[in-house]
Design an enzyme around this catalytic site. Structure first.
Site, PDB file in Angstrom:
ATOM      1  N   ARG A  17      10.242  -5.847   3.620  1.00  0.00           N
ATOM      2  CA  ARG A  17       9.760  -5.281   4.883  1.00  0.00           C
ATOM      3  C   ARG A  17      10.659  -5.667   6.045  1.00  0.00           C
ATOM      4  NH1 ARG A  17       3.818  -7.409   5.233  1.00  0.00           N
ATOM      5  NH2 ARG A  17       4.932  -9.241   4.472  1.00  0.00           N
ATOM      6  N   SER A  44       0.938  -5.314   9.310  1.00  0.00           N
ATOM      7  CA  SER A  44       1.220  -5.326   7.867  1.00  0.00           C
ATOM      8  C   SER A  44       2.529  -4.620   7.543  1.00  0.00           C
ATOM      9  CB  SER A  44       0.056  -4.700   7.084  1.00  0.00           C
ATOM     10  OG  SER A  44      -0.188  -3.384   7.535  1.00  0.00           O
ATOM     11  N   GLU A  65      -6.139   7.683   7.660  1.00  0.00           N
ATOM     12  CA  GLU A  65      -4.935   8.045   6.887  1.00  0.00           C
ATOM     13  C   GLU A  65      -4.724   9.540   6.775  1.00  0.00           C
ATOM     14  OE1 GLU A  65      -7.213   5.764   5.836  1.00  0.00           O
ATOM     15  OE2 GLU A  65      -6.000   4.051   6.443  1.00  0.00           O
ATOM     16  N   PHE A  90      -3.623   2.994   0.573  1.00  0.00           N
ATOM     17  CA  PHE A  90      -4.377   3.883   1.468  1.00  0.00           C
ATOM     18  C   PHE A  90      -3.582   5.152   1.793  1.00  0.00           C
ATOM     19  CE2 PHE A  90      -5.643  -0.538   2.866  1.00  0.00           C
ATOM     20  CZ  PHE A  90      -6.711  -0.600   1.988  1.00  0.00           C
ATOM     21  N   ARG A 174       6.450  -6.049  -0.466  1.00  0.00           N
ATOM     22  CA  ARG A 174       6.231  -7.261   0.332  1.00  0.00           C
ATOM     23  C   ARG A 174       6.461  -8.518  -0.523  1.00  0.00           C
ATOM     24  NH1 ARG A 174       1.091  -9.229   3.028  1.00  0.00           N
ATOM     25  NH2 ARG A 174       0.833  -7.100   3.707  1.00  0.00           N
TER      26      ARG A 174
END
Lengths: 321, 330
Positions: A17, A44, A65, A90, A174
């Site tokens: 990230r 996030s 979303e 999501f 991540r």
């Protein structure tokens, strides 16, 4: 050679990230059309610095979303290049129909970035795991699917996506990974990279599992088994000629990915092998809703460890003789 | 029966000069709407499929937008500064294609390919195949978020281009619309106009019987929209309202257009059976006779004739979000 070289497992680890947000900022600086779109996923996605640098160009639609992906499609209609950045579970689960209709079928220039995919959320459990995303999105026409393996490939894939016109999905990990590539790595769509040559057996992998496949090959080398390791960052379109060559030239193929073991990279490889050059294939992935455990624990649990991958390769080689 | 090019007889009406009077514009829209209905009736009858009920409830809105409101011409369909119209209720694609043909975006003869194998004219619109289509819609609840995204792009560009989206009322049962409305309000997208084709019927029943939307004006106002109600078959009202947006600086507009499915055909109007029924030969002839009996450009005959009790509370536009405020003022 693995005795004198540092094993890949011992190299420093990086969170992809960081490369993602750094590259996105660099791209946004150079091209005013680039915007971020999030579902409150600023933290996030590590996009706080992006928001600070480009306050108007980070569209936060809130925890919504379906709207997020529809909005991105509309932004693209207006000439922007939206990078949708949200937890992959999501983004792909909640907005699957928007990805199909508003992005892929409408052919809008939207870049979908699935953050923290696979089992990265560990103990948060299967609701937050995104092991289905590759299989779901691979089924959608006109959508490129990329799974980078390290920070260098993440940055390169992002640059490629920004420069290409059309729908792209990129997984951004991540879970920290060692660098697999040199800094001068250039992403080429639909091309496998032979990260390690070999002719006894082939390991095909991508994402967070690629370094584990390389570590497995290091292990196998000490036993005299020469494993070819193909990095397959583009799941769609697949480099079928590299797969066919592996099927033809080695005893079999082990695929290993941080995703459900049907319909993803392994499924794509198996489809190619079955139709073009039948050979033995072992698909390693996550076959069921995962039990409680950290991401690293779960990968090991499902055989996606260097030991697990090496064992699967060994079985193929042994059966082949 | 097969749809052939002999059935594509609609004249291309195009736009009136910009300095035309309101009366001329209204008459022009009325005639366009009449011709679009005649042509659409032929499409559905001869192709043997379509959504004629929803087509006919939306045609006056489409004719008004393309006939006199949208800043878009057949030559400007790729101009970045064009106004955008997104048809969210994609199942009335037949009405959209016919409207695009009436205003010169699509060759009238092409309508003969409607729903045929390999035709660009699918049962739901495809922007990759038909010039003038902005989004591939069909699954409900998709157009409004896309419209919000476009309106955001215009705002980022500091552009005055406008975004209009037509949604069905049953479609508002999809939650994605309300997600998008919250975002539209949060981002103060006052050049976004949501038009609801409020025909009060969905596929198999009334909206009230299914999942009642009322009080719809209050809900939209609570979501931060300036709300206006109009007779969705009155071309003058539609023209006045749709060309006057925004009504409130900083607020997107929500136009509730009260309509009837199947309007104005006597046996179709407000009849749930006509969601996607195909008129047989006798029904086709009767509908055609009714539409042809109307004098060209005559709008009153096409006015809503059978308003259900209590539906039309305000025959003139009102702004619900700010009681007492005058329409069209900043």
């Amino acid at each position: 050679m693995s005795i004198v070289e540092t094993s890949i497992a011992d190299r420093p680890r990086y969170d992809c990230r960081d490369a993602y947000v750094e590259t996105l900022a660099e791209l946004a600086e150079a091209d005013h059309r680039i915007v971020g779109v999030v579902n409150d996923s600023v933290g996030s996605s590590k996009l706080n610095s992006f928001r600070k640098a480009f306050p108007d160009r980070l569209i936060n639609v809130g925890i919504a979303e379906q709207d997020m992906v529809g909005v991105a499609s509309g932004l693209a209609n207006g000439g922007r290049i939206p990078f949708v950045s949200a937890a992959s579970c999501f983004l792909t689960g909640r907005a699957l129909e928007q990805i199909k209709a508003d992005v892929a079928y409408s052919n809008t220039n939207v870049k979908l970035c699935g953050m923290s995919p696979g089992v990265a959320y560990g103990e948060l459990g299967p609701t937050h795991h995104s092991i289905e995303d590759i299989a779901w999105l691979r089924a959608i026409s006109n959508l490129t699917v990329i799974v980078p393996a390290d920070p260098i490939e993440t940055a390169a894939a992002l640059r490629w996506a920004a420069a290409s016109d059309g729908p792209v999905f990129i997984r951004v990990s991540r879970m920290s990974v060692p660098k697999v590539y040199d800094e001068d790595y250039a992403f080429r769509l639909g091309r496998a990279i032979t990260v390690r040559a070999g002719d006894d057996v082939t390991l095909i992998s991508n994402g967070t599992v690629l370094w584990r496949a390389i570590a497995a090959a290091e292990q196998l080398a000490t036993e005299g088994i020469s494993a070819r390791v193909l990095s397959m960052p583009t799941v769609k379109p697949l480099d079928t000629s590299a797969v066919v060559a592996a099927a033809r030239e080695t005893a079999g193929i082990v695929t290993a990915e941080e995703a459900v073991s049907g319909g993803g990279l392994g499924g794509a490889v198996a489809e190619t092998v079955v139709q073009q050059h039948p050979a033995r294939v072992t698909i390693l992935g996550i076959p069921e809703f995962a039990p409680t455990g950290s991401a690293g624990y779960l990968l090991d649990h499902f055989g996606l460890s260097p030991d697990g991958i090496a064992a699967a390769a060994r079985r193929l080689v042994t059966r082949g003789t | 029966m097969t749809l052939t090019v002999e059935h594509t007889t609609m004249p291309v009406l195009g736009r009136l000069p910009i300095h035309s009077s309101r009366a001329e514009q209204v008459a022009h829209i009325a005639e366009a709407a009449r011709q679009i209905r005649i042509q659409d009736l032929k499409l559905v009858h001869y192709a043997g499929a379509g959504h004629i009920g929803g087509d006919f409830s939306a045609i006056d809105i489409l004719a008004t937008l393309y006939g006199a409101v949208l800043d878009i011409t057949p030559d400007s369909v790729t101009d970045p500064e064009r106004d955008r119209f997104i048809l969210s209720k994609g199942h009335v694609a037949g009405a959209l294609y016919t409207t695009l043909a009436a205003f010169g975006f699509l060759p009238v003869d092409d309508l003969a390919t409607f729903l045929k194998p390999l035709s660009a004219l699918n049962g739901h619109p495809n922007r990759r195949k038909v010039a003038g289509v902005e989004a591939n819609t069909g699954p409900l609840g998709h157009g409004l978020p896309v419209a919000v995204g476009h309106a955001l792009s215009a705002k980022l560009d500091v552009s005055l281009r406008r975004t209009y989206v037509l949604v069905g009322d049953g479609e508002l049962q999809e939650g994605s619309n309300w997600e998008a409305m919250m975002a539209a309000s949060q981002y103060q997208l006052d050049r976004l106009t949501v038009i609801v084709d409020r025909n009060r019927l969905q596929q198999g029943a009334t909206t009230k019987e299914t999942n009642d939307l009322d009080p719809l004006p209050d809900k939209a106002a609570a979501f931060g929209f300036a709300v206006v109600e109009v007779n969705g078959h009155d071309h003058g009202e539609l023209l006045d309202v749709l060309s006057a947006v925004p009504f409130r600086p900083g607020k997107p507009t929500f136009v509730i257009a009260h309509t009837h499915k199947g309007h104005p055909i006597s046996f179709m109007s407000n009849n749930v059976a006509w969601h996607h029924r195909v008129p047989d030969v006798a029904e086709f002839q009767q509908a055609l006779t009714e539409l042809e009996a109307v004098a060209p450009g005559y709008t009153k005959e096409l006015g809503m004739t059978e308003r259900s009790e209590g539906i039309i509370k305000h025959s003139l536009p009102r702004v619900s979000s700010a009681p007492g405020a005058k329409r069209g003022r900043g």
